[in-house]
Scaffold this active site. Structure first.
Site, PDB file in Angstrom:
ATOM      1  N   GLY A 193      50.655  34.794  14.996  1.00 18.70           N
ATOM      2  CA  GLY A 193      51.731  35.623  14.463  1.00 18.70           C
ATOM      3  C   GLY A 193      53.065  35.450  15.159  1.00 18.70           C
ATOM      4  O   GLY A 193      53.968  36.264  14.988  1.00 18.70           O
ATOM      5  N   HIS A 221      37.755  38.132  16.907  1.00 19.02           N
ATOM      6  CA  HIS A 221      39.177  37.822  16.742  1.00 19.02           C
ATOM      7  C   HIS A 221      39.969  38.368  17.928  1.00 19.02           C
ATOM      8  O   HIS A 221      39.669  39.435  18.448  1.00 19.02           O
ATOM      9  CB  HIS A 221      39.698  38.427  15.426  1.00 19.02           C
ATOM     10  CG  HIS A 221      41.056  37.915  15.071  1.00 19.02           C
ATOM     11  ND1 HIS A 221      42.205  38.434  15.610  1.00 19.02           N
ATOM     12  CD2 HIS A 221      41.455  36.909  14.246  1.00 19.02           C
ATOM     13  CE1 HIS A 221      43.245  37.775  15.124  1.00 19.02           C
ATOM     14  NE2 HIS A 221      42.815  36.843  14.298  1.00 19.02           N
ATOM     15  N   ASN A 226      42.960  35.309   6.749  1.00 18.55           N
ATOM     16  CA  ASN A 226      42.639  36.586   7.404  1.00 18.55           C
ATOM     17  C   ASN A 226      43.767  37.560   7.055  1.00 18.55           C
ATOM     18  O   ASN A 226      44.870  37.446   7.573  1.00 18.55           O
ATOM     19  CB  ASN A 226      42.563  36.376   8.924  1.00 18.55           C
ATOM     20  CG  ASN A 226      42.432  37.684   9.674  1.00 18.55           C
ATOM     21  OD1 ASN A 226      42.113  38.726   9.087  1.00 18.55           O
ATOM     22  ND2 ASN A 226      42.656  37.646  10.980  1.00 18.55           N
ATOM     23  N   TRP A 227      43.451  38.487   6.176  1.00 19.91           N
ATOM     24  CA  TRP A 227      44.496  39.426   5.711  1.00 19.91           C
ATOM     25  C   TRP A 227      44.773  40.544   6.697  1.00 19.91           C
ATOM     26  O   TRP A 227      45.672  41.337   6.480  1.00 19.91           O
ATOM     27  CB  TRP A 227      44.100  39.986   4.332  1.00 19.91           C
ATOM     28  CG  TRP A 227      44.519  39.087   3.207  1.00 19.91           C
ATOM     29  CD1 TRP A 227      44.797  37.754   3.288  1.00 19.91           C
ATOM     30  CD2 TRP A 227      44.716  39.448   1.827  1.00 19.91           C
ATOM     31  NE1 TRP A 227      45.162  37.257   2.057  1.00 19.91           N
ATOM     32  CE2 TRP A 227      45.113  38.288   1.145  1.00 19.91           C
ATOM     33  CE3 TRP A 227      44.573  40.629   1.118  1.00 19.91           C
ATOM     34  CZ2 TRP A 227      45.397  38.280  -0.223  1.00 19.91           C
ATOM     35  CZ3 TRP A 227      44.845  40.626  -0.250  1.00 19.91           C
ATOM     36  CH2 TRP A 227      45.256  39.465  -0.904  1.00 19.91           C
ATOM     37  N   LYS A 228      43.978  40.616   7.753  1.00 23.85           N
ATOM     38  CA  LYS A 228      44.177  41.674   8.762  1.00 23.85           C
ATOM     39  C   LYS A 228      44.281  43.036   8.064  1.00 23.85           C
ATOM     40  O   LYS A 228      43.605  43.268   7.059  1.00 23.85           O
ATOM     41  CB  LYS A 228      45.407  41.370   9.614  1.00 23.85           C
ATOM     42  CG  LYS A 228      45.427  39.936  10.126  1.00 23.85           C
ATOM     43  CD  LYS A 228      46.448  39.699  11.181  1.00 23.85           C
ATOM     44  CE  LYS A 228      46.492  38.231  11.529  1.00 23.85           C
ATOM     45  NZ  LYS A 228      47.167  37.940  12.753  1.00 23.85           N
ATOM     46  N   GLY A 242      46.584  33.666   9.206  1.00 19.86           N
ATOM     47  CA  GLY A 242      46.888  35.082   9.058  1.00 19.86           C
ATOM     48  C   GLY A 242      48.038  35.295   8.081  1.00 19.86           C
ATOM     49  O   GLY A 242      47.853  35.338   6.865  1.00 19.86           O
ATOM     50  N   GLY A 243      49.234  35.414   8.614  1.00 23.66           N
ATOM     51  CA  GLY A 243      50.405  35.773   7.808  1.00 23.66           C
ATOM     52  C   GLY A 243      50.578  34.933   6.551  1.00 23.66           C
ATOM     53  O   GLY A 243      50.907  35.470   5.483  1.00 23.66           O
ATOM     54  N   GLU A 279      41.777  29.806  18.477  1.00 24.00           N
ATOM     55  CA  GLU A 279      43.043  30.475  18.184  1.00 24.00           C
ATOM     56  C   GLU A 279      43.724  30.895  19.488  1.00 24.00           C
ATOM     57  O   GLU A 279      43.385  31.957  20.048  1.00 24.00           O
ATOM     58  CB  GLU A 279      42.796  31.732  17.348  1.00 24.00           C
ATOM     59  CG  GLU A 279      42.174  31.475  16.000  1.00 24.00           C
ATOM     60  CD  GLU A 279      42.520  32.607  15.042  1.00 24.00           C
ATOM     61  OE1 GLU A 279      43.186  32.345  14.040  1.00 24.00           O
ATOM     62  OE2 GLU A 279      42.137  33.754  15.328  1.00 24.00           O
ATOM     63  N   GLU A 291      42.736  39.794  18.164  1.00 25.67           N
ATOM     64  CA  GLU A 291      43.337  41.123  18.010  1.00 25.67           C
ATOM     65  C   GLU A 291      42.304  42.216  18.282  1.00 25.67           C
ATOM     66  O   GLU A 291      42.636  43.275  18.812  1.00 25.67           O
ATOM     67  CB  GLU A 291      43.979  41.249  16.619  1.00 25.67           C
ATOM     68  CG  GLU A 291      45.289  40.468  16.576  1.00 25.67           C
ATOM     69  CD  GLU A 291      45.765  40.062  15.207  1.00 25.67           C
ATOM     70  OE1 GLU A 291      45.193  40.506  14.194  1.00 25.67           O
ATOM     71  OE2 GLU A 291      46.726  39.260  15.141  1.00 25.67           O
ATOM     72  N   SER A 309      49.688  30.599  13.638  1.00 27.48           N
ATOM     73  CA  SER A 309      50.962  30.203  13.045  1.00 27.48           C
ATOM     74  C   SER A 309      50.871  28.935  12.182  1.00 27.48           C
ATOM     75  O   SER A 309      51.813  28.130  12.157  1.00 27.48           O
ATOM     76  CB  SER A 309      52.047  30.058  14.117  1.00 27.48           C
ATOM     77  OG  SER A 309      52.285  31.323  14.728  1.00 27.48           O
TER      78      SER A 309
HETATM   79  C1  PEP Z   1      44.976  34.991  12.635  1.00 27.82           C
HETATM   80  O1  PEP Z   1      45.141  36.162  12.363  1.00 27.82           O
HETATM   81  O2  PEP Z   1      43.838  34.596  12.871  1.00 27.82           O
HETATM   82  C2  PEP Z   1      46.129  34.101  12.665  1.00 27.82           C
HETATM   83  C3  PEP Z   1      45.943  32.854  12.986  1.00 27.82           C
HETATM   84  O3  PEP Z   1      47.340  34.649  12.338  1.00 27.82           O
HETATM   85  P1  PEP Z   1      48.695  33.841  12.026  1.00 27.82           P
HETATM   86  O4  PEP Z   1      48.350  32.714  11.105  1.00 27.82           O
HETATM   87  O5  PEP Z   1      49.598  34.855  11.407  1.00 27.82           O
HETATM   88  O6  PEP Z   1      49.210  33.330  13.339  1.00 27.82           O
END
Ligand code: PEP
Length: 249
Positions: free
Chosen positions: A168, A92, A9-11, A228-229, A162, A94, A207
């Site tokens: 993050g 999601h 997920n590049w957000k 994500g990251g 999640e 966010e 994470s």
């Molecule tokens: C996400 O955005 O769904 C996520 C899990 O982010 P991260 O891996 O950065 O915690």
């Protein structure tokens, strides 16, 4: 046997300058045929990413519940399909936090995506306060109950657990905590869709990085990761795809 899925997920990251990362990730995905991988990029990058991704499916991070209309700034499922996306994330955390989206919104978005043949990654997960109050299981059950689209089946639906406080932050639940919520999520799916629940993949997200991926992906009922990251570069994402391969052998 559920194949592992590693979804990035590049957000709100990604310009054309990053297409080389898409290409490198696509090459690594092709070199790991025992698992599935995908990248969910910003709307503006979908078409260009599809152009360099080869067999790697490219997805979106959200979709509007309507096919068209007076919804300034929103993107519909037919638009995603036209851009070349084959899946979308919905619900999601966010978006739940920033855009105040509810489980009912996630349900409607998932239904819209399905109507147009898109795969769906449906997210759920508790806040830190909810976990501290001992409500994590109830929250996840309730989110699944309210957002699981009609006719949910493994062919097009993936669930992602999640915990919001793990996204993050570099913090993750213990492996036992992950196992416990994933078992509860599976049981809830089973109550709602019967045996089809056995084929629906449940991803863990929050994470996940190269060094913790293998342990997390080996947990019962963890059928992949939403990342994500660590999905933004091939250098960080490919080890997670490789970890999925190693635990699938
Ligand atoms: C996400 O955005 O769904 C996520 C899990 O982010 P991260 O891996 O950065 O915690």
């Amino acid at each position: 046997m559920r194949r592992k899925l590693v979804a990035g997920n590049w957000k709100m990251h990604g310009l054309r300058a990053q297409l080389g990362e898409v290409e490198a990730i696509a090459a690594a995905a092709a070199a790991n045929p025992g698992v599935d991988a995908t990248l969910c990029v910003p709307f503006t990058l979908i078409s260009a990413a599809v152009g360099v991704a080869g067999a790697l499916p490219i997805g979106a991070q959200d979709v509007h519940e309507a096919d068209q209309g007076a919804h300034t700034g929103c993107i519909s499922a037919p638009m995603l399909v036209e851009a070349g996306a084959t899946l979308t994330i919905v619900g999601h955390s966010e978006r739940r936090a920033d855009q105040h989206e509810t489980s009912h919104d996630a349900w409607a978005k998932a239904a819209a995506a399905r109507r147009h043949g898109l795969q769906v990654i449906l997210c759920c997960g508790e806040t830190e306060a909810e976990r501290d109050a001992g409500r994590a299981e109830r929250i996840v059950q309730s989110q699944i109950e309210k957002s699981l689209p009609d006719g949910a089946s493994p062919e097009w639906l993936t669930l992602a657990y999640e915990p919001r406080w793990a996204i993050g932050t570099g913090r993750t639940p213990t492996l036992d905590e992950i196992a416990s919520i994933h078992a509860i999520a599976r049981a809830k799916l089973r109550m709602m869709v019967g045996d089809a629940a056995l084929g629906i993949r449940i991803l863990y997200g929050g994470s996940v990085i190269g060094t913790n991926a293998a342990a997390i992906l080996a947990v019962d009922n963890v059928d992949g990761a939403l990342v994500g990251g660590a999905s933004l570069t091939a250098e960080k994402f490919v080890p997670i795809i490789e970890a999925a391969t190693s635990v699938s052998r």
